[in-house]
Scaffold this motif. Structure first.
Motif, mmCIF file in Angstrom:
data_model
loop_
_atom_site.group_PDB
_atom_site.id
_atom_site.type_symbol
_atom_site.label_atom_id
_atom_site.label_comp_id
_atom_site.label_asym_id
_atom_site.label_seq_id
_atom_site.Cartn_x
_atom_site.Cartn_y
_atom_site.Cartn_z
ATOM 1 N N LYS A 30 0.670 9.505 -5.478
ATOM 2 C CA LYS A 30 0.778 10.829 -5.037
ATOM 3 C C LYS A 30 1.675 11.512 -6.156
ATOM 4 O O LYS A 30 1.352 12.738 -6.595
ATOM 5 C CB LYS A 30 1.614 10.851 -3.660
ATOM 6 C CG LYS A 30 1.663 12.374 -2.891
ATOM 7 C CD LYS A 30 2.649 12.126 -1.765
ATOM 8 C CE LYS A 30 3.082 13.496 -1.309
ATOM 9 N NZ LYS A 30 1.908 14.285 -0.716
ATOM 10 N N GLN A 46 1.037 -1.254 -0.031
ATOM 11 C CA GLN A 46 -0.037 0.101 0.072
ATOM 12 C C GLN A 46 0.611 1.194 0.313
ATOM 13 O O GLN A 46 0.670 2.207 -0.672
ATOM 14 C CB GLN A 46 -1.130 0.208 1.228
ATOM 15 C CG GLN A 46 -2.008 1.044 1.229
ATOM 16 C CD GLN A 46 -2.838 0.846 -0.004
ATOM 17 O OE1 GLN A 46 -3.450 -0.095 -0.006
ATOM 18 N NE2 GLN A 46 -3.269 2.000 -0.854
ATOM 19 N N ILE A 47 1.869 1.318 0.818
ATOM 20 C CA ILE A 47 2.746 2.374 0.809
ATOM 21 C C ILE A 47 3.403 2.749 -0.419
ATOM 22 O O ILE A 47 3.492 3.946 -0.929
ATOM 23 C CB ILE A 47 3.746 2.375 1.885
ATOM 24 C CG1 ILE A 47 3.184 2.233 3.459
ATOM 25 C CG2 ILE A 47 4.878 3.244 1.459
ATOM 26 C CD1 ILE A 47 4.409 2.162 4.398
ATOM 27 N N ALA A 48 3.693 1.698 -1.228
ATOM 28 C CA ALA A 48 4.272 2.059 -2.698
ATOM 29 C C ALA A 48 3.320 2.577 -3.648
ATOM 30 O O ALA A 48 3.507 3.325 -4.398
ATOM 31 C CB ALA A 48 4.847 0.712 -3.154
ATOM 32 N N ASP A 79 0.759 4.303 -2.732
ATOM 33 C CA ASP A 79 0.179 5.601 -2.181
ATOM 34 C C ASP A 79 1.332 6.660 -2.774
ATOM 35 O O ASP A 79 0.863 7.597 -3.061
ATOM 36 C CB ASP A 79 0.178 5.524 -0.979
ATOM 37 C CG ASP A 79 -1.072 4.833 -0.161
ATOM 38 O OD1 ASP A 79 -1.854 4.593 -0.928
ATOM 39 O OD2 ASP A 79 -0.987 4.677 0.988
ATOM 40 N N PHE A 80 2.331 6.219 -2.740
ATOM 41 C CA PHE A 80 3.595 7.042 -3.321
ATOM 42 C C PHE A 80 3.427 7.199 -4.579
ATOM 43 O O PHE A 80 3.397 8.453 -5.287
ATOM 44 C CB PHE A 80 4.831 6.611 -3.064
ATOM 45 C CG PHE A 80 5.911 7.138 -2.009
ATOM 46 C CD1 PHE A 80 6.400 8.343 -2.084
ATOM 47 C CD2 PHE A 80 5.795 6.466 -0.629
ATOM 48 C CE1 PHE A 80 7.169 8.835 -0.991
ATOM 49 C CE2 PHE A 80 6.648 7.156 0.419
ATOM 50 C CZ PHE A 80 7.223 8.414 0.030
ATOM 51 N N PRO A 129 12.373 1.809 -3.430
ATOM 52 C CA PRO A 129 11.483 3.179 -3.820
ATOM 53 C C PRO A 129 12.434 4.181 -4.692
ATOM 54 O O PRO A 129 13.477 4.374 -4.501
ATOM 55 C CB PRO A 129 11.521 3.678 -2.191
ATOM 56 C CG PRO A 129 12.663 3.085 -1.417
ATOM 57 C CD PRO A 129 13.202 1.876 -2.262
ATOM 58 N N PHE A 130 11.592 4.873 -5.217
ATOM 59 C CA PHE A 130 11.963 5.741 -6.429
ATOM 60 C C PHE A 130 11.509 7.332 -5.840
ATOM 61 O O PHE A 130 10.284 7.347 -5.460
ATOM 62 C CB PHE A 130 11.572 5.366 -7.700
ATOM 63 C CG PHE A 130 10.434 5.134 -7.872
ATOM 64 C CD1 PHE A 130 9.519 6.102 -8.163
ATOM 65 C CD2 PHE A 130 9.740 3.700 -7.820
ATOM 66 C CE1 PHE A 130 7.899 5.848 -8.497
ATOM 67 C CE2 PHE A 130 8.528 3.474 -8.188
ATOM 68 C CZ PHE A 130 7.578 4.482 -8.220
ATOM 69 N N THR A 131 12.307 8.075 -6.448
ATOM 70 C CA THR A 131 12.211 9.762 -5.830
ATOM 71 C C THR A 131 10.845 10.248 -7.116
ATOM 72 O O THR A 131 10.960 9.535 -8.089
ATOM 73 C CB THR A 131 13.266 10.392 -5.829
ATOM 74 O OG1 THR A 131 13.755 10.559 -7.119
ATOM 75 C CG2 THR A 131 14.137 9.894 -4.797
#
Lengths: 131, 249
Positions: free
Chosen positions: B28, B20-22, B24-25, B109-111
Motif C-alpha cells: 500500500k 500478510q498484514i505487513a 499488505d501495508f 510496524p512502520f509508518t
C-alpha cells in the motif's frame, strides 16, 4: 450544510497516537487490517501452542515473534514488549520455567483479541455510518 | 515532507515477508508513493530466489525471520546486488544489517512517513550512483576499459590497472575489490557490471562474488582456486563452466 465527520477514536488500551499515524485517517483500511488480524492471529497462535506443547523452544520463540509483529499493526505496543521478553526467555529458559510467563501471555493475548473484536465492530459501524 | 518524491522512473521491487498484514501495508505504501513498482510478494526465501533467478529488481524489502530460511540466507544466495531494505520487528539485527551493507532498516510496524524517509535515502543513493554518467564528457562511470588495461575510480582518482596484473575481483555488494599482486583497489560498482566489461579470454566468474584471472591460477584443490596465496571458492553453479574453460580433463 456539510456534516463534519468526527474522527474515529481508538480504544484507550491501544496506542492511539501510533494508530492515527499508521492509518492516517483511513478507517476503511484500518477495518481491513483489524479484520485480517482477527483472521490471522488464531492461525499464528496455533503454532505457538503446538511449539509450547512439544517444548520446541526455538520454534516457540519464532512463533511468538510473528504474533508480536501482528500485535504491532493493531496498536498493542505494550503487548509487543511482553512478547519480546518472552521471545528472549525462549533462548535461555526451559519450557517448565516459561510456564508462568506463557500463562500470562495467553491471558494478555485473549484480552487483546477481545479488544480488537470490539474495535473491528466499531470500525465497521463507523465506516458504514460515514458512507 | 511531501507525499511524493521525484524519480525519473519507478524503482522495481519485491517484498519478501511471511506476515500478510505487513506485506499488505508495504504494498500500500509503495502504491501510495507512486515511486515503487511491486513485482511480487513472496512468503519465503526459496520462492523469492526462484523469482530473482528469472527477473532482477532494483530493491528488495526483506524480512529477516521467516520459515525455512532467513533474509540473511537470501542475501548470501544473491547473484547480483540490488538495494536492500530490511523490514523486521527486531532491532537486534542492526549489526548484521550493517555487515551485509543493507541500505536501510525499517522496524515493523512502520509508518508511511518512515517509509518515505527510507525511499528518499534510497533516491539519493541511486542519484549518486548515476551521477557520473550524467556528465557528458565523462567516460564510463567507474571504469575505463581498453584491451590491455582499465581505469577504475579508487582513492579519489582514476587508477590505471593492467588487466594482466589483476588476480581476481571480489564483490563487496555495492563495491568491487580489484586485487593485484601489489595492491588492492575498491571501486563503487557491482561485480555484474565488471563481469560484462571483463569476461573474455582471461577472466572467468567462478562464484557469485568472484571473478578470477585464469592466467594467475596456481592450482585448484577441490572447490578452491589458489592464486598467489589467495583462496577463491568455486560456486556450485559455476563448476561446469570453470571445468570447461580451464580444460580440466
Amino acid at each position: 450544510m456539510q456534516k463534519i465527520r468526527a474522527p474515529f477514536v481508538f480504544d484507550e488500551s491501544l496506542n492511539a497516537s501510533f494508530l492515527a499515524e499508521l492509518f492516517d485517517g483511513d478507517t476503511l483500511y484500518a477495518e481491513t487490517v483489524f479484520e485480517d488480524f482477527l483472521k490471522d492471529l488464531p492461525v499464528y497462535w496455533q503454532r505457538v501452542e503446538a511449539a509450547y506443547d512439544s517444548k520446541n523452544l526455538p520454534v516457540l520463540g519464532t512463533s511468538v515473534h510473528t504474533c508480536k509483529t501482528l500485535f504491532g499493526y493493531v496498536g498493542f505496543t505494550d503487548l509487543q514488549e511482553l512478547c519480546q521478553q518472552f521471545e528472549n526467555k525462549c533462548s535461555v529458559n526451559s519450557a517448565d520455567e516459561l510456564r508462568v510467563d506463557y500463562i500470562i501471555l495467553i491471558q494478555r493475548k485473549e484480552k487483546a483479541q477481545h479488544v480488537i473484536e470490539k474495535e473491528y465492530a466499531r470500525l465497521r459501524q463507523f465506516n458504514e455510518s460515514n458512507g | 515532507m511531501g507525499g511524493h518524491l521525484c524519480f525519473r522512473m519507478k524503482i522495481t521491487c519485491i517484498i519478501v515477508e511471511d506476515i500478510q498484514i505487513a506485506a499488505d501495508f508495504l504494498r500500500k505504501f509503495c502504491e501510495k508513493s507512486d515511486l515503487v513498482e511491486v513485482k511480487g510478494h513472496f512468503l519465503n526465501v526459496a520462492d523469492a530466489l526462484a523469482f530473482l533467478d528469472q527477473e532482477k529488481v532494483d530493491l528488495l524489502f526483506l524480512d529477516v525471520e521467516m520459515p525455512g530460511a532467513t533474509g540473511f540466507d537470501l542475501l548470501d544466495s544473491l547473484t547480483y546486488s540490488p538495494k536492500i531494505i530490511l523490514t523486521t520487528s527486531k532491532t537486534e539485527y542492526a549489526f548484521d544489517a550493517f555487515q551485509y551493507h543493507v541500505n536501510d532498516y525499517l522496524k515493523k510496524p512502520f509508518t508511511y512517513k518512515r517509509f518515505l524517509e527510507a525511499m528518499q535515502k534510497l533516491q539519493q543513493q541511486f542519484q549518486e550512483a548515476a551521477a557520473p554518467t550524467a556528465q557528458p564528457a565523462a567516460p564510463a562511470p567507474s571504469l575505463i576499459s581498453d584491451t590491455d588495461f582499465l581505469f577504475i575510480k579508487a582513492d579519489d582518482k582514476l587508477v590505471k590497472i593492467k588487466k594482466d596484473d589483476i588476480l581476481f575481483l571480489e564483490s563487496m555488494r555495492d563495491y568491487v575489490k580489484f586485487v593485484t599482486p601489489a595492491k588492492s583497489y575498491i571501486t563503487y560498482s557491482t561485480l555484474k557490471n565488471m563481469e560484462e566489461k571483463l569476461i573474455g579470454p582471461i577472466f572467468i566468474k567462478v562464484h557469485r562474488s568472484y571473478i578470477v584471472n585464469i592466467n594467475k591460477i596456481d592450482d585448484i584443490r577441490g572447490n578452491t582456486i589458489y592464486l598467489l596465496g589467495n583462496q577463491i571458492p568455486i560456486g556450485k553453479g559455476h563448476k561446469e563452466e570453470v571445468a570447461a574453460r580451464l580444460n580440466i580433463l
